[in-house]
Design a protein around this motif. Structure first.
Motif, PDB file in Angstrom:
ATOM      1  N   UNK A  41     -22.308  -8.033-157.790  1.00  0.00           N
ATOM      2  CA  UNK A  41     -22.494  -9.477-157.628  1.00  0.00           C
ATOM      3  C   UNK A  41     -23.145 -10.124-158.846  1.00  0.00           C
ATOM      4  N   UNK A  42     -23.961  -9.381-159.574  1.00  0.00           N
ATOM      5  CA  UNK A  42     -24.522  -9.925-160.817  1.00  0.00           C
ATOM      6  C   UNK A  42     -23.411 -10.154-161.832  1.00  0.00           C
ATOM      7  N   UNK A  43     -22.423  -9.290-161.827  1.00  0.00           N
ATOM      8  CA  UNK A  43     -21.276  -9.469-162.719  1.00  0.00           C
ATOM      9  C   UNK A  43     -20.483 -10.716-162.319  1.00  0.00           C
ATOM     10  N   UNK A  44     -20.316 -10.913-161.027  1.00  0.00           N
ATOM     11  CA  UNK A  44     -19.634 -12.140-160.561  1.00  0.00           C
ATOM     12  C   UNK A  44     -20.391 -13.376-161.050  1.00  0.00           C
ATOM     13  N   UNK A  45     -21.714 -13.326-160.925  1.00  0.00           N
ATOM     14  CA  UNK A  45     -22.515 -14.457-161.379  1.00  0.00           C
ATOM     15  C   UNK A  45     -22.353 -14.653-162.890  1.00  0.00           C
ATOM     16  N   UNK A  46     -22.361 -13.556-163.650  1.00  0.00           N
ATOM     17  CA  UNK A  46     -22.182 -13.659-165.107  1.00  0.00           C
ATOM     18  C   UNK A  46     -20.821 -14.248-165.448  1.00  0.00           C
ATOM     19  N   UNK A  71     -20.213 -14.314-155.549  1.00  0.00           N
ATOM     20  CA  UNK A  71     -21.557 -13.769-155.784  1.00  0.00           C
ATOM     21  C   UNK A  71     -22.520 -14.223-154.693  1.00  0.00           C
ATOM     22  N   UNK A  72     -22.408 -15.485-154.290  1.00  0.00           N
ATOM     23  CA  UNK A  72     -23.288 -16.011-153.239  1.00  0.00           C
ATOM     24  C   UNK A  72     -23.034 -15.307-151.916  1.00  0.00           C
ATOM     25  N   UNK A  73     -21.784 -15.116-151.576  1.00  0.00           N
ATOM     26  CA  UNK A  73     -21.433 -14.397-150.348  1.00  0.00           C
ATOM     27  C   UNK A  73     -21.989 -12.981-150.390  1.00  0.00           C
ATOM     28  N   UNK A  74     -21.997 -12.402-151.589  1.00  0.00           N
ATOM     29  CA  UNK A  74     -22.517 -11.049-151.768  1.00  0.00           C
ATOM     30  C   UNK A  74     -24.032 -10.972-151.826  1.00  0.00           C
ATOM     31  N   UNK A  75     -24.716 -12.113-151.701  1.00  0.00           N
ATOM     32  CA  UNK A  75     -26.172 -12.115-151.637  1.00  0.00           C
ATOM     33  C   UNK A  75     -26.890 -12.381-152.943  1.00  0.00           C
TER      34      UNK A  75
END
Length: 169
Positions: A41-46, A71-75
């Motif tokens: 999820x950090x990668x999604x945010x990046x 990323x938000x759905x993933x927490x």
């Protein structure tokens, strides 16, 4: 490098961030995309940051929102906070508040501050009960991440920062 060769998504995301900060956006995009595909999820945010800034990719609002939402759905609390900002910008205040409440419940300080300001302004978007519940959940999330090792690391980093500032003076 061993962790990357072993397809560790966290290591790939870290390498992608490192490449990004060094200005190697093509490599950053490759590492981060692979990590995101593996569920990091950090990668999604990046990726959302890259689509926002247009570094390594063309600016793309649709991809930005897609990766933020995933990323938000993933927490990921920063992604949830940023979705709140996006909703506020298009005047969907109630949705923004919902995103910030969720992020505050995950321990995100910025979201808690926004909720506090909205409550104190008396705009009616954040009730006393909603703010109190968010505050309790935020504290519980922060408490859950406390450890003596984390405290020692924080103290060490503060020492390093103080020494760095002393050298600059």
């Amino acid at each position: 490098m061993k962790r990357i060769e072993a397809n560790d998504p966290t290591a790939m995301c870290d390498m992608g961030r490192s490449c990004y900060h060094e200005g190697d956006y093509k490599s950053a995009f490759a590492y981060v995309t692979k990590a995101a595909g593996m569920g990091d999820m950090s990668a999604r945010h990046q990726l959302s940051v890259m689509y926002l800034e247009g570094k390594g990719v063309e600016k793309d609002e649709k991809q930005l929102r897609h990766h933020l939402e995933q990323a938000a759905i993933g927490g990921h609390p920063d992604a949830r906070y940023n979705l709140g900002i996006m909703e506020k910008e298009i005047e969907r205040y109630e949705r923004a508040i919902k995103h910030w409440i969720i992020a505050a419940n995950l321990g995100h300080d910025g979201s808690l501050n926004v909720l506090k300001k909205a409550f104190m302004d008396g705009c009616g978007l954040v009730s006393k009960d909603d703010f109190a519940a968010a505050l309790r959940a935020h504290q519980a999330a922060v408490d859950a991440t406390k450890s003596s090792q984390r405290d020692e690391a924080e103290a060490y980093l503060q020492k390093l920062d103080a020494a760095k500032e002393a050298r600059q003076d």
